[in-house]
Design a protein around this motif. Structure first.
Motif, PDB file in Angstrom:
ATOM      1  N   ALA A  82       0.835  -1.208   0.000  1.00  0.00           N
ATOM      2  CA  ALA A  82       0.000   0.000   0.000  1.00  0.00           C
ATOM      3  C   ALA A  82       0.867   1.254   0.000  1.00  0.00           C
ATOM      4  O   ALA A  82       0.554   2.234  -0.694  1.00  0.00           O
ATOM      5  N   GLY A  83       1.972   1.233   0.735  1.00  0.00           N
ATOM      6  CA  GLY A  83       2.893   2.364   0.730  1.00  0.00           C
ATOM      7  C   GLY A  83       3.564   2.550  -0.619  1.00  0.00           C
ATOM      8  O   GLY A  83       3.732   3.672  -1.103  1.00  0.00           O
ATOM      9  N   MET A  87       3.353   5.719  -3.216  1.00  0.00           N
ATOM     10  CA  MET A  87       4.516   6.358  -3.846  1.00  0.00           C
ATOM     11  C   MET A  87       4.322   6.453  -5.351  1.00  0.00           C
ATOM     12  O   MET A  87       4.628   7.480  -5.964  1.00  0.00           O
ATOM     13  N   GLU A  88       3.807   5.382  -5.962  1.00  0.00           N
ATOM     14  CA  GLU A  88       3.578   5.383  -7.405  1.00  0.00           C
ATOM     15  C   GLU A  88       2.528   6.422  -7.792  1.00  0.00           C
ATOM     16  O   GLU A  88       2.660   7.087  -8.814  1.00  0.00           O
ATOM     17  N   LYS A  91       4.004   9.783  -7.933  1.00  0.00           N
ATOM     18  CA  LYS A  91       4.831   9.972  -9.127  1.00  0.00           C
ATOM     19  C   LYS A  91       3.981  10.154 -10.380  1.00  0.00           C
ATOM     20  O   LYS A  91       4.482  10.547 -11.416  1.00  0.00           O
ATOM     21  N   GLY A  92       2.689   9.808 -10.304  1.00  0.00           N
ATOM     22  CA  GLY A  92       1.800   9.987 -11.451  1.00  0.00           C
ATOM     23  C   GLY A  92       1.833   8.835 -12.421  1.00  0.00           C
ATOM     24  O   GLY A  92       1.827   9.035 -13.636  1.00  0.00           O
ATOM     25  N   GLY A  93       1.852   7.617 -11.914  1.00  0.00           N
ATOM     26  CA  GLY A  93       1.870   6.431 -12.767  1.00  0.00           C
ATOM     27  C   GLY A  93       0.555   6.226 -13.481  1.00  0.00           C
ATOM     28  O   GLY A  93      -0.456   6.848 -13.182  1.00  0.00           O
ATOM     29  N   LYS A 101      -2.585   0.171 -10.702  1.00  0.00           N
ATOM     30  CA  LYS A 101      -1.655   0.581 -11.748  1.00  0.00           C
ATOM     31  C   LYS A 101      -1.358  -0.565 -12.702  1.00  0.00           C
ATOM     32  O   LYS A 101      -1.332  -1.718 -12.313  1.00  0.00           O
ATOM     33  N   MET A 102      -1.125  -0.201 -13.943  1.00  0.00           N
ATOM     34  CA  MET A 102      -0.738  -1.203 -14.936  1.00  0.00           C
ATOM     35  C   MET A 102       0.762  -1.349 -14.946  1.00  0.00           C
ATOM     36  O   MET A 102       1.499  -0.381 -14.795  1.00  0.00           O
TER      37      MET A 102
END
Length: 104
Positions: A82-83, A87-88, A91-93, A101-102
């Motif tokens: 989860a952390g 973070m991702e 960063k704007g993943g 996220k993919m």
């Protein structure tokens, strides 16, 4: 019956946990302490640190309240993940449907 046999309540008795610790070397509490130390050394956003510390504190509380180590080990993995996802996001993943996220 040996003292390390599972208790009548479906959990593992204190003697069994002590026997396992001696035989294998580490209990989840030990691993949890090391993970907390390592995560504390990382330079990440304060929100991520809070997410990790809250999650690990909850796992530690559950262990102290008699929670099973196998289930709480999964909770540790989920907390760390989860952390990482937070973070991702910072960063704007790229995200797929459902908010996850993919992978590229």
């Amino acid at each position: 019956m040996p003292p390390y046999v599972a208790s009548n309540f479906g959990g593992i008795s204190h003697c069994k946990k002590s026997h396992t610790r001696k035989a294998k070397g580490l209990a989840l509490e030990d691993v949890l302490a090391e993970i907390s130390n390592e995560l504390g050394r990382l330079e990440v956003a304060p929100e991520v640190q809070v997410k990790w510390l809250e999650g690990l504190a909850e796992v530690e509380w559950r262990l102290g309240s008699g929670g099973r180590e196998t289930i709480q080990a999964g909770a540790v993995v989920g907390t760390v993940r989860a952390g990482v996802e937070l973070m991702e996001q910072k960063k704007g993943g790229r995200k797929k449907e459902g908010g996850r996220k993919m992978r590229k």
